[in-house]
Design a protein around this motif. Sequence first.
Motif, PDB file in Angstrom:
ATOM      1  N   LEU A 130       0.828  -1.205   0.000  1.00 22.83           N
ATOM      2  CA  LEU A 130       0.000   0.000   0.000  1.00 22.83           C
ATOM      3  C   LEU A 130       0.866   1.260   0.000  1.00 22.83           C
ATOM      4  N   THR A 131       2.001   1.198   0.684  1.00 23.75           N
ATOM      5  CA  THR A 131       2.919   2.329   0.674  1.00 23.75           C
ATOM      6  C   THR A 131       3.439   2.592  -0.731  1.00 23.75           C
ATOM      7  N   LEU A 132       3.787   1.523  -1.445  1.00 23.50           N
ATOM      8  CA  LEU A 132       4.273   1.687  -2.810  1.00 23.50           C
ATOM      9  C   LEU A 132       3.184   2.241  -3.727  1.00 23.50           C
ATOM     10  N   LEU A 133       1.961   1.787  -3.544  1.00 21.94           N
ATOM     11  CA  LEU A 133       0.860   2.320  -4.346  1.00 21.94           C
ATOM     12  C   LEU A 133       0.666   3.812  -4.088  1.00 21.94           C
ATOM     13  N   THR A 134       0.782   4.207  -2.827  1.00 23.54           N
ATOM     14  CA  THR A 134       0.665   5.623  -2.481  1.00 23.54           C
ATOM     15  C   THR A 134       1.771   6.440  -3.139  1.00 23.54           C
TER      16      THR A 134
END
Length: 263
Positions: free
Chosen positions: A23-27
Amino acid sequence: MRYFDSVQQKSDPYRIEAVDRALTLLTLLAERGTLSVTEAGRELDVAASTAHRLLGTLSNRGFAVQGERRLYHPGPQLLGLGRSGPSRPLPERVRPFLERLYSEVGETVHLMVREGAEVRFADGIEGTQPLRVGLRTGAHMPAYCTSGGKAMLADLPATEVDTLHADGLTPWPGEAVADLAGLHRELGLVRRQRFGLNHDESEAGVTAIGASLGVVDGVHAALTVALPTARFATVETAELTGRLQQACQDARRALGVAGSGAA
């Protein structure tokens, strides 16, 4: 501050590390537009190999695509989050995969759609080599003498191919297939090798390979790679077709399309 190092994230008793990292990478992809493996590793405070695996997983699911200079960009699935109403036009949805294919092969690439027994070049990126094939965006040609057209025709039942060509094959200057029997033999070869080959058939001096994307929102589509015939003999054909087939496979997965017969 590293996203991954926030106190709130680490103190959350329900936090699942792998999900949190994804999710951090998607953000980061949504905010920055591009992301390298090195940047991802630094933000997550993990080894580059771990960051690479995470980005690879996101790519396989269509949430990221790898473009030029090995930078990752938002993929169709990420771009589509939060959108409502009709789907975006097919060229826009396929563009990330077309760009990735172009960055890998360095030759002219096209998105092609089938309209009955013809194909239309819907989008493309022109190669940069001194001797190259120019863009054909907007052009129409008989499907049976183009690489992508052959790949799409190979998806169809023989009876449908016959119906499309009930009045015979449209004459074309460089045609290598003279009749329906010859077309069916050619399509059998396409199914076995999982790509279509156009060797000076659509245009003198041009060789192309094409693989089907299948039917996307009712539109039958394919990706193609075109290069001058004079240079085709010098390239590694297996690597070129492998790159093309992988791009089609990733695009089908991201667009929710079942695998086709020709790719």
